[in-house]
Write a protein that holds these residues in place. Sequence first.
Motif, short mmCIF file in Angstrom:
data_model
loop_
_atom_site.label_atom_id
_atom_site.label_comp_id
_atom_site.label_asym_id
_atom_site.label_seq_id
_atom_site.Cartn_x
_atom_site.Cartn_y
_atom_site.Cartn_z
N UNK A 42 0.81 -1.22 0.00
CA UNK A 42 0.00 0.00 0.00
C UNK A 42 0.84 1.27 0.00
N UNK A 43 2.00 1.25 0.71
CA UNK A 43 2.80 2.48 0.76
C UNK A 43 3.42 2.83 -0.59
N UNK A 44 3.33 1.89 -1.53
CA UNK A 44 3.76 2.16 -2.90
C UNK A 44 2.56 2.30 -3.83
N UNK A 45 1.39 2.47 -3.25
CA UNK A 45 0.19 2.63 -4.05
C UNK A 45 -0.23 1.38 -4.78
N UNK A 46 0.22 0.22 -4.29
CA UNK A 46 -0.08 -1.08 -4.92
C UNK A 46 0.38 -1.12 -6.38
N UNK A 47 1.44 -0.39 -6.66
CA UNK A 47 2.00 -0.35 -8.01
C UNK A 47 2.84 -1.60 -8.25
N UNK A 48 2.74 -2.16 -9.44
CA UNK A 48 3.49 -3.37 -9.79
C UNK A 48 4.88 -3.04 -10.30
N UNK A 49 5.86 -3.70 -9.71
CA UNK A 49 7.22 -3.70 -10.24
C UNK A 49 7.44 -5.07 -10.89
#
Length: 342
Positions: free
Chosen positions: A120-127
């Motif tokens: 969540x602290x990464x906005x649920x962004x996919x790497x």
Amino acid sequence: MVDGFDLEHHGDLEVGDGLIDLAVNVRAGTPPAWLLDAITASLTDLAAYPRQDAALAAVARRHGVAPERVLLTAGAAEAFVLIARAFRPRHPVVVHPQFTEPEAALRSAGHLVDRVLLRPDNGFVLDPAAVPSDADLVVIGNPTNPTSVLHPADVLRELARPDRILVVDEAFMDAVPGEPESLVGGSIPGLVVVRSLTKTWGLAGLRVGYVVAGAGLIEQLAAVQPHWPVSTPALAAAIACSNERALAESAQAALDIDRQRAHLIDRLGTTGGLSMYGVPRAPFVLVHVAEALRLRESLRTQGFAVRRGDTFPGLGAEWLRIAVRPEDVTDGFVKVLADLVR
């Protein structure tokens, strides 16, 4: 239960008599009358076994692919069961938080599933680098249930490998205006796109969805599918939901959902104690709030059903998913929510 998560729990279990439903992500006011008419007209053909040709052609035209690249299924849930049965991956990976049915189907078929958890602290962004390089089957939702995050198509393309099956669950993609990040119909090696007619058209009880993939992958999936898996009324729905009228209505509905979601986010922003992570793009939002389970029960006593978040791997007891609804419903809900939070 798997690692403390109830993968079989779905939003319909939250709904009860007399409750306003903000737990199930089906568009309000559906199915429309013209769709009910098309389904009803098909009932005169129930004595005959279902014939899929017309529905396959309609769905194929809708996505600009050949009919042999489409497989009709009894809802998206059946598609995940077929994927689990047809393919024998050595290292399947599911990207979470997301719809739990794909992992449940894989585990039921005997696969040992690995998880990649978005934060969540990464906005649920996919790497893409977070997915193990030796994963030969990867499942991800786009936009993702329950985070509401829409992953860029270019990022998902980075997950493709010649020796990997990439499953993208696009059940909510038609709720995104213009579907800019959809991969359906693309010539990506190993790509399997799962679609549903449940959400936009209100057909959860009819069970109709489909898969778009390469012809060889479709043949593998069809080989483990029972005969006549999609009923005659469901085929009629697939045809009706693929014509120009339906596409125009779906496009307008996506714009309406955008507006209604913006209203919901704005109203939630006036309620203290709530946090949201990432950029919501689906017909629901995910919120973090202290004592969410207690709050959910209190909302039920006030007439509102919302979706608990602690059954999704990667989330916990402080999460709730809230469906986008018309503005008047949202206003009534947020007033009650704000009082309970205080």
